[in-house]
Design a protein around this motif. Sequence first.
Motif, PDB file in Angstrom:
ATOM      1  N   PHE A 270       0.509  -1.305   0.096  1.00 27.49           N
ATOM      2  CA  PHE A 270      -0.403   0.145   0.120  1.00 27.49           C
ATOM      3  C   PHE A 270       0.601   1.393   0.020  1.00 27.49           C
ATOM      4  CE2 PHE A 270      -2.901   2.992   2.919  1.00 27.49           C
ATOM      5  CZ  PHE A 270      -4.006   3.413   1.544  1.00 27.49           C
ATOM      6  N   GLN A 271       2.153   1.439   0.364  1.00 27.27           N
ATOM      7  CA  GLN A 271       2.466   2.491   0.673  1.00 27.27           C
ATOM      8  C   GLN A 271       3.873   2.703  -0.286  1.00 27.27           C
ATOM      9  OE1 GLN A 271       4.294   2.728   4.819  1.00 27.27           O
ATOM     10  NE2 GLN A 271       6.030   2.751   3.630  1.00 27.27           N
ATOM     11  N   THR A 272       3.663   1.324  -1.221  1.00 26.99           N
ATOM     12  CA  THR A 272       4.405   1.842  -2.460  1.00 26.99           C
ATOM     13  C   THR A 272       3.765   2.356  -3.628  1.00 26.99           C
ATOM     14  OG1 THR A 272       5.918   0.152  -2.413  1.00 26.99           O
ATOM     15  CG2 THR A 272       4.870   0.306  -4.518  1.00 26.99           C
ATOM     16  N   PHE A 273       1.956   1.988  -3.540  1.00 29.36           N
ATOM     17  CA  PHE A 273       1.016   2.449  -4.126  1.00 29.36           C
ATOM     18  C   PHE A 273       0.797   3.657  -3.968  1.00 29.36           C
ATOM     19  CE2 PHE A 273      -3.972   3.215  -4.491  1.00 29.36           C
ATOM     20  CZ  PHE A 273      -3.542   3.363  -5.826  1.00 29.36           C
ATOM     21  N   ILE A 274       1.079   3.370  -2.397  1.00 30.97           N
ATOM     22  CA  ILE A 274       0.391   5.677  -2.640  1.00 30.97           C
ATOM     23  C   ILE A 274       1.598   6.701  -2.636  1.00 30.97           C
ATOM     24  CG2 ILE A 274       0.595   7.478  -0.694  1.00 30.97           C
ATOM     25  CD1 ILE A 274      -2.336   5.903  -1.089  1.00 30.97           C
ATOM     26  N   ASN A 275       2.850   6.322  -2.922  1.00 27.11           N
ATOM     27  CA  ASN A 275       3.948   6.860  -2.559  1.00 27.11           C
ATOM     28  C   ASN A 275       4.064   7.068  -4.412  1.00 27.11           C
ATOM     29  OD1 ASN A 275       6.688   7.014  -3.317  1.00 27.11           O
ATOM     30  ND2 ASN A 275       6.867   7.834  -1.943  1.00 27.11           N
ATOM     31  N   ILE A 276       4.094   5.924  -5.273  1.00 30.76           N
ATOM     32  CA  ILE A 276       3.904   6.353  -6.927  1.00 30.76           C
ATOM     33  C   ILE A 276       2.830   7.039  -7.141  1.00 30.76           C
ATOM     34  CG2 ILE A 276       4.367   4.913  -8.845  1.00 30.76           C
ATOM     35  CD1 ILE A 276       5.847   2.962  -7.552  1.00 30.76           C
TER      36      ILE A 276
ATOM     37  N   THR B  48       0.461  13.855  -0.813  1.00 25.42           N
ATOM     38  CA  THR B  48       0.334  13.135   0.253  1.00 25.42           C
ATOM     39  C   THR B  48       1.583  12.704   1.028  1.00 25.42           C
ATOM     40  OG1 THR B  48      -0.562  11.844   2.387  1.00 25.42           O
ATOM     41  CG2 THR B  48      -0.263  10.920   0.333  1.00 25.42           C
ATOM     42  N   GLY B  49       2.096  12.703   1.762  1.00 32.98           N
ATOM     43  CA  GLY B  49       3.267  12.737   2.354  1.00 32.98           C
ATOM     44  C   GLY B  49       3.808  11.486   2.748  1.00 32.98           C
ATOM     45  N   ILE B  50       4.025  10.224   2.449  1.00 35.00           N
ATOM     46  CA  ILE B  50       4.089   8.739   2.617  1.00 35.00           C
ATOM     47  C   ILE B  50       5.691   8.963   1.762  1.00 35.00           C
ATOM     48  CG2 ILE B  50       2.802   7.450   0.863  1.00 35.00           C
ATOM     49  CD1 ILE B  50       1.414   6.327   3.916  1.00 35.00           C
ATOM     50  N   PRO B  51       6.450   7.351   2.469  1.00 41.86           N
ATOM     51  CA  PRO B  51       7.869   7.241   2.020  1.00 41.86           C
ATOM     52  C   PRO B  51       7.719   6.031   1.462  1.00 41.86           C
ATOM     53  CG  PRO B  51       7.532   6.852   4.268  1.00 41.86           C
ATOM     54  CD  PRO B  51       6.652   7.631   4.306  1.00 41.86           C
TER      55      PRO B  51
ATOM     56  N   SER C 250      12.788   5.620   0.717  1.00 41.64           N
ATOM     57  CA  SER C 250      13.175   7.364   0.846  1.00 41.64           C
ATOM     58  C   SER C 250      13.802   7.616   1.906  1.00 41.64           C
ATOM     59  CB  SER C 250      11.562   7.040   0.496  1.00 41.64           C
ATOM     60  OG  SER C 250      10.454   7.378   0.067  1.00 41.64           O
ATOM     61  N   TYR C 251      14.553   8.449   2.232  1.00 40.34           N
ATOM     62  CA  TYR C 251      15.608   8.557   3.156  1.00 40.34           C
ATOM     63  C   TYR C 251      14.323   9.200   4.602  1.00 40.34           C
ATOM     64  CZ  TYR C 251      17.808  11.839   6.438  1.00 40.34           C
ATOM     65  OH  TYR C 251      18.040  11.628   7.645  1.00 40.34           O
ATOM     66  N   GLY C 252      14.769   8.629   5.560  1.00 41.21           N
ATOM     67  CA  GLY C 252      14.279   8.930   6.579  1.00 41.21           C
ATOM     68  C   GLY C 252      14.327   7.363   7.638  1.00 41.21           C
ATOM     69  N   LEU C 253      15.194   7.756   8.804  1.00 38.12           N
ATOM     70  CA  LEU C 253      15.083   6.646   9.150  1.00 38.12           C
ATOM     71  C   LEU C 253      13.888   5.761  10.195  1.00 38.12           C
ATOM     72  CD1 LEU C 253      18.851   7.882  10.821  1.00 38.12           C
ATOM     73  CD2 LEU C 253      18.551   6.520   8.852  1.00 38.12           C
ATOM     74  N   SER C 254      13.169   6.011  10.392  1.00 36.24           N
ATOM     75  CA  SER C 254      12.121   5.874  11.709  1.00 36.24           C
ATOM     76  C   SER C 254      11.594   4.874  10.284  1.00 36.24           C
ATOM     77  CB  SER C 254      11.312   6.854  12.305  1.00 36.24           C
ATOM     78  OG  SER C 254      12.098   7.594  13.170  1.00 36.24           O
TER      79      SER C 254
END
Length: 368
Positions: free
Chosen positions: A318-324, A334-337, A342-346
């Motif tokens: 789902f995150q891949t679908f939303i980000n792309i 919308t901001g989702i890695p 994506s950069y973001g250690l968390s």
Amino acid sequence: MLENYRLHNYNFKLLILVFICCIFGTVMINSADSTYLKKQCIGLVICLIGMIVLSLVNYKFIRKFHWILYGANFFLLLAVLLVGTNVNGATRWLGSNDLITIQPSEFSKVILIICAADYLANHKESINTFKTLAGYALLCAIPLVMIAAQPDLSTTIDIFVILCAMLFVAGLSYKIIGVILLCMIPLAGSFLWYIKLPNPPFMNSYQVGRILAFIYPEDFADTRYQQENSIMAIGSGQLFGKGLSHSTLATVKDAHLISEQQTDFIFSVVGEELGFVGSILIIVILGLIVVQCIRTARKANDDMGMYIATGAATLIGFQTFINIGVATALLPNTGIPLPFISYGLSSLVSSCATMGLVLNVSLQRRKY
């Protein structure tokens, strides 16, 4: 806690796919902005080691501490609301930008997967009763409301979809699903009316602007400029791209037409520098990770393991679908890695921890 696992049962396919994805992501982050490379590399090494260690820890042992994890997550989210760091109008982080910051909502993903899996496994026989569904809703609603209040609507929706997928796999009645879908039709219409109100309550102006810009792009050109520039970057890469770390003002990256390109719009860097071939490659790799998670769910030794692997597959997919979708303007901004890229250690910690759990579930798969 640690079992006598057999090496041939280890899911090396999933491990290698995650390694490739992480290395790919590090290369793209360096290309987008090399100042983030050192921190990303340090975090990557720690996360990969942690993932391997976690893959050897019995998930049934971790299950015993799910309420402790849930409580820790609650207090972290509460700390964000009380003393969190505000960036661009949103309070989602703890810590100082000069040292290190963490985003507790990212940790919520893996923690809620564990807690939801335990709840569903304990209530499998009564999954379609009002009491069980109400309990599940309450379990999920508390952290989701706190995340939405930051505000972080995208992460709230992301986690909501993950939890719904786990509930569906647990055996939610098709009759209940049908009723929910019927109710969503008038709700969708009501939502479109709601966001057109002047200063609608419970939503920030930038959230309303992004949704309206998606529906009426010709009237909100200023709001859509990030996505328009992202499309331009991806399209300019054509078949094979302009090459890694290509530095010229003819590129969207070096002309600084997209802010913070190393995070939510990292896919535009992939498209511009590696072209259609590179873009398809990363989609295929992430898709194969999802497939491995689904296979693990199907072969899981118990319901708990199946739900964990299902949650992991939904998280990555789902995150891949939303980000792309955002990077290509198929969805509202919308901001989702992009997982592992994506950069973001968390985000990296959350994704690697989730994969560690899936690797452990695959180690204990059913014997045929």
